[in-house]
Scaffold this motif. Structure first.
Motif, short mmCIF file in Angstrom:
data_model
loop_
_atom_site.label_atom_id
_atom_site.label_comp_id
_atom_site.label_asym_id
_atom_site.label_seq_id
_atom_site.Cartn_x
_atom_site.Cartn_y
_atom_site.Cartn_z
N MET A 1 1.75 6.69 -6.96
CA MET A 1 0.65 7.50 -7.47
C MET A 1 0.84 8.99 -7.21
O MET A 1 0.37 9.81 -7.97
CB MET A 1 -0.69 7.05 -6.86
CG MET A 1 -1.12 5.69 -7.31
SD MET A 1 -1.28 5.53 -9.09
CE MET A 1 -2.65 6.61 -9.39
N GLY A 2 1.54 9.33 -6.15
CA GLY A 2 1.76 10.73 -5.84
C GLY A 2 0.47 11.40 -5.39
O GLY A 2 -0.38 10.80 -4.75
N LYS A 3 0.32 12.66 -5.76
CA LYS A 3 -0.86 13.41 -5.32
C LYS A 3 -2.12 13.02 -6.09
O LYS A 3 -3.22 13.31 -5.66
CB LYS A 3 -0.60 14.91 -5.46
CG LYS A 3 0.45 15.39 -4.49
CD LYS A 3 0.57 16.88 -4.51
CE LYS A 3 1.62 17.30 -3.49
NZ LYS A 3 1.69 18.74 -3.35
N GLN A 4 -1.96 12.38 -7.24
CA GLN A 4 -3.13 11.96 -8.00
C GLN A 4 -3.85 10.79 -7.34
O GLN A 4 -5.00 10.54 -7.61
CB GLN A 4 -2.75 11.56 -9.42
CG GLN A 4 -2.37 12.72 -10.32
CD GLN A 4 -0.96 13.19 -10.11
OE1 GLN A 4 -0.13 12.46 -9.57
NE2 GLN A 4 -0.66 14.40 -10.49
N GLN B 1 0.82 -1.19 0.00
CA GLN B 1 0.00 0.00 0.00
C GLN B 1 0.87 1.26 0.00
O GLN B 1 0.58 2.22 -0.70
CB GLN B 1 -0.92 0.00 1.22
CG GLN B 1 -1.91 1.13 1.23
CD GLN B 1 -2.84 1.05 2.41
OE1 GLN B 1 -2.57 0.38 3.39
NE2 GLN B 1 -3.95 1.75 2.32
N LEU B 2 1.95 1.25 0.76
CA LEU B 2 2.86 2.39 0.79
C LEU B 2 3.53 2.61 -0.56
O LEU B 2 3.65 3.75 -1.03
CB LEU B 2 3.91 2.18 1.87
CG LEU B 2 4.91 3.31 2.09
CD1 LEU B 2 4.20 4.56 2.58
CD2 LEU B 2 5.97 2.87 3.07
N ALA B 3 3.95 1.54 -1.21
CA ALA B 3 4.58 1.65 -2.54
C ALA B 3 3.58 2.16 -3.56
O ALA B 3 3.93 2.96 -4.44
CB ALA B 3 5.14 0.30 -2.96
N TYR B 4 2.33 1.74 -3.45
CA TYR B 4 1.30 2.21 -4.38
C TYR B 4 1.05 3.70 -4.19
O TYR B 4 0.98 4.46 -5.16
CB TYR B 4 0.01 1.43 -4.17
CG TYR B 4 -1.12 1.91 -5.04
CD1 TYR B 4 -1.14 1.60 -6.39
CD2 TYR B 4 -2.16 2.67 -4.52
CE1 TYR B 4 -2.16 2.05 -7.21
CE2 TYR B 4 -3.18 3.12 -5.31
CZ TYR B 4 -3.18 2.81 -6.65
OH TYR B 4 -4.20 3.27 -7.44
#
Length: 66
Positions: free
Chosen positions: A57-60, A50-53
């Motif tokens: 994704m960044g702010k999007q 979940q952290l890597a995802y």
């Protein structure tokens, strides 16, 4: 009894390594962790996925659930 524990640890290592591969995480590290601690490493793998995802994704990737 020791054989059963070894089989569980080996199978856990395989499954966690496979899950890490599917998530794009380092496979050897997670497979080794699965071999050491067994199924206990699975919740840690999920949090790292979940952290890597979120990092990818960044702010999007931010969504507001109402």
């Amino acid at each position: 009894m020791e054989l059963v524990i070894c089989v569980i640890l080996a199978y856990s290592s395989y499954l966690i390594g496979n899950s890490a591969f599917n998530a794009g995480l380092p496979v050897k590290r997670w497979a080794f962790l699965g071999l050491l601690v067994g199924p206990v490493a699975y919740p840690l793998l999920n949090s790292h996925k979940q952290l890597a995802y979120r990092k990818a994704m960044g702010k999007q990737g931010i969504s507001i659930c109402l």
